[in-house]
Design a protein around this motif. Structure first.
Motif, short mmCIF file in Angstrom:
data_model
loop_
_atom_site.label_atom_id
_atom_site.label_comp_id
_atom_site.label_asym_id
_atom_site.label_seq_id
_atom_site.Cartn_x
_atom_site.Cartn_y
_atom_site.Cartn_z
N HIS A 489 60.03 60.46 12.03
CA HIS A 489 60.46 61.87 11.95
C HIS A 489 61.44 62.20 13.09
N GLU A 490 61.06 61.86 14.32
CA GLU A 490 61.92 62.20 15.46
C GLU A 490 63.23 61.41 15.43
N HIS A 493 65.53 63.13 13.23
CA HIS A 493 66.24 64.20 13.95
C HIS A 493 67.40 63.61 14.76
N HIS A 499 64.60 69.92 9.93
CA HIS A 499 63.39 70.10 9.12
C HIS A 499 63.75 70.77 7.80
N TYR A 533 56.57 69.10 7.90
CA TYR A 533 55.39 69.14 8.79
C TYR A 533 54.09 68.86 8.04
N TYR A 668 63.56 70.67 16.64
CA TYR A 668 63.54 69.21 16.67
C TYR A 668 62.17 68.61 16.96
N GLN A 669 61.12 69.37 16.82
CA GLN A 669 59.81 68.84 17.18
C GLN A 669 59.02 68.40 15.96
N ARG A 670 57.90 67.76 16.22
CA ARG A 670 56.91 67.56 15.17
C ARG A 670 55.61 68.07 15.75
#
Ligand SMILES: [Zn+2]
Length: 676
Positions: A489-490, A493, A499, A533, A668-670
């Motif tokens: 995931h990251e 990004h 997302h 997410y 940009y997070q998870r």
């Protein structure tokens, strides 16, 4: 000189350059069809978007729409005419930076006929099975929860709901998507075109209370079945990259399902569900629309809400989204090789990292985002102690006395500086042309923080992507997470992707995330994408691949244009002229593929054109250098703390201080969403 004469003169000179040794030196490129030396260009395309209604009835001409009828005027008023993508994080640093991909939309509204509807609902009836009510369906019935257990707590249904949910018929979301994709021609849609299906079962006699599932979806490392949770029951799905089949670009949204747990739509009583003091706009189940009771459905109609979903979820976030980072990575000299440079920071007594991070799966999953680049991966494991442990704790604010008051530590400054130092060392032995993609996986044996799974950091100065961080603690492992999915995931990004639940509306120049007026865009997560997410996908879906290949096509075009400007300044036009003519025709062909929705084919041709111009320019001695963010940081030369260093504020900081408007949940997070 008139233009026609100039074109003829230059064409003649071009021919001379290719066949004669005795020629006049060229200082200009002359008439090119696709390339525009020195120009930031935009690939514009006309994009058809089909909006198909299944189970909905259209308003009678001249009459107002009732609560559940569709008036296409609502869509005409709401849908955008155009989209012009931006690189979101670079744009947060002062100037809007265009991605170079724009669209003129052409909408096609279709009301499915009776036989299509009969067949579709026959299909879902046959493929589903009756299951117990989910927690969220129970919460809808009660409109309350036991404060200790979080479970529904009532003897009789709440008085303000319009219907009691008495069953839960579960239908496989992927099979439903595939059925709708396989039957597009029956609603006059060409296979492969972008299509939203708005579904309503409620107004048919065979209606069942139902939900969609991805029941087998499980974490790669721990095997935890996220798909089994009530919070992961769906009302929408689509965007799956189907193997050994032509691209399908279908997303369905069924307002007669569930109600949607991911947007808290089971709560039809409280305006504010995330506790930030602002009303959270979300779509209640379809039977709440037009209610006379005290519900969020009071006074609302379905038709304008579906138009909002079409614009702010489907089009802006799924079909033509903006990236967070530049796909070019190191413009104008884009890398030929990418090494996934994994650093495992192993806490004493923490779980075995070999069971939590699968590097070969990581590589095979992310390399589709840079399909013309050779990938490799390396792993270095060090102990999470000493100065590294200090900066790590500083990042989470565990131990404030180790954090320097001179730096923006709460935005991860010391952790960032630690990584810059390591990266600069690693590049001393890295072959030219290889891009080190630095990944830090912190395997902590204490619960230093509550719920951050990962971050894809930028450089704090130009909005260029810098580090990928992934985090595990005993609590996060117990919640079902390993490193592999977070790191995919990251890295997604880092290689550009946003997302599916936050993004940018270009006609309104508006950045938004899933809260307040846009709470409902959380349904973007109900699509096949590891960028979601909801933990229901392990890979990048069709919408991700489409977006990335468009970004790459534009990046190859614009970086070729930039290289040609360097060629012109170096007075080497002659030396590259044949390559430029060939590349120009490849870019013309690329545009044709792009217009025909063959984005991978377009990117492939654009890549070939870019590479031939780059090689010719380098062979001619033109200085084309890759942008290396870690060599261009303000106040970091010696990496010693203090000493006149300029504070470097990331978008995270800007979000916290309100200096620059940015989505509340940073882009940009998870993050962990602990829901039953
Ligand atoms: Zn993320």
């Amino acid at each position: 000189m008139n233009h026609k004469l100039m074109a003829i003169t230059l064409l003649g000179a071009g021919l001379l350059a290719s066949c004669s040794m005795d020629r006049i030196p060229q200082t200009e490129f002359g008439a090119l069809k696709a390339l525009k030396p020195g120009t930031q260009d935009t690939i514009n395309t006309k994009l058809k978007v089909n909006i198909v209604f299944v189970g909905y009835r259209q308003t009678s001409p001249g009459q107002p729409a009732t609560a559940r009828q569709i008036d296409t005027q609502d869509f005409n008023q709401t849908l955008p005419g155009t989209y012009d993508a931006v690189n979101r994080i670079p744009s947060a640093y002062g100037r809007t930076e265009k991605t170079g991909t724009s669209f003129d939309f052409d909408y096609n509204y279709v009301f499915a006929n009776q036989s299509f509807e009969d067949d579709f609902f026959k299909f879902v009836s046959a493929t589903g099975a009756a299951k117990p009510l989910t927690v969220q369906q129970g919460l809808y019935n009660c409109q309350n929860a036991n404060p200790e257990t979080g479970l529904p707590d009532c003897d009789v249904p709440a008085g303000n709901i319009n219907r009691e949910i008495t069953g839960n018929f579960e239908i496989d979301a992927l099979k439903t998507e595939n059925w709708l994709a396989d039957n597009v021609s029956r609603v006059g849609v060409k296979p492969g075109e972008y299509t939203i299906y708005f579904v309503n079962w409620f107004d048919r006699p065979d209606f069942k209370f139902h939900s969609y599932t991805r029941a087998d979806a499980a974490d790669t490392d721990t095997g935890t079945k996220f798909g089994a949770r009530g919070s992961r029951r769906l009302i929408a799905w689509g965007g799956s990259a189907r193997e050994n089949a032509p691209a399908q670009r279908v997303w369905f949204y069924d307002l007669s399902a569930n109600p949607d747990p991911w947007t808290d739509a089971y709560d039809v009583t409280n305006p504010d569900v995330d506790g930030d003091g602002a009303a959270d706009y979300r779509m209640p189940p379809i039977w709440e629309y037009g209610t006379r009771k005290a519900s969020i459905g009071y006074g609302r109609k379905v038709s304008p809400d579906l138009a909002l979903v079409a614009r702010y979820t489907a089009i802006n976030l799924l079909f033509t989204p903006s990236p967070i980072y530049r796909a070019a990575l190191t413009p104008p000299d884009m890398p030929e090789k990418i090494n996934l440079d994994v650093h495992v920071e192993q806490g004493s007594g923490a779980a075995d990292p070999a069971k939590l991070l699968n590097n070969s799966l990581l590589q095979s999953r992310v390399q589709v985002l840079q399909p013309f680049t050779a990938f490799s991966n390396t792993t270095k494991q060090t102990a999470l102690d000493g100065s590294l442990a200090d900066v790590y704790k500083c990042y989470f604010g565990v131990s404030e006395d180790t954090c320097s008051p001179d730096y923006a530590d709460f935005s991860g400054e010391k952790l960032f500086q630690f990584g810059v130092k390591e990266l600069r060392e690693e590049y001393k032995t890295t072959p030219a042309g290889t891009y080190q993609l630095p990944i830090y996986s912190f395997n902590d044996n204490t619960n230093s923080q509550g719920g951050l799974l990962g971050v894809a950091y930028d450089d704090g100065e130009t909005g260029t992507q810098s580090f990928v961080y992934s985090f595990l603690t005993p609590d996060l492992i117990a919640a079902g997470y390993g490193f592999t999915d977070t790191t995919v995931h990251e890295t997604g990004h880092h290689l550009s992707l946003s997302h599916p639940h936050d993004g940018y509306d270009s006609e309104q120049n508006l950045s938004y995330g899933p809260s307040g007026d846009f709470h409902f865009v959380n349904t973007g997560d109900e699509s096949a994408s590891i960028m979601s997410y909801n933990d229901l996908s392990r890979t990048f879906g069709q919408f991700n691949l489409d977006s990335q290949y468009r970004y790459l096509t534009a990046a190859y075009l614009n970086n070729t244009n930039a290289i040609l400007e360097l060629v012109r300044r170096a007075q080497k036009v002659d030396s590259v002229y044949n390559s430029v003519l060939m590349a120009d025709s490849q870019f013309v062909q690329a545009q044709a593929k792009y217009d025909a929705l063959d984005y991978l084919g377009a990117a492939q041709l654009a890549h070939a054109g870019y590479r031939s111009v780059l090689s010719a320019a380098k062979a001619a001695g033109v200085p084309v250098t890759a942008y290396k963010w870690y060599e261009n940081l303000n106040g970091l030369e010696g990496l010693s703390a203090g000493q006149g260093a300029k504070l470097r504020f990331s978008p995270t900081f800007k979000a916290q201080t309100g200096v620059v408007a940015f989505p509340e949940e940073t882009a940009y997070q998870r993050k962990l969403r602990l829901m039953k």
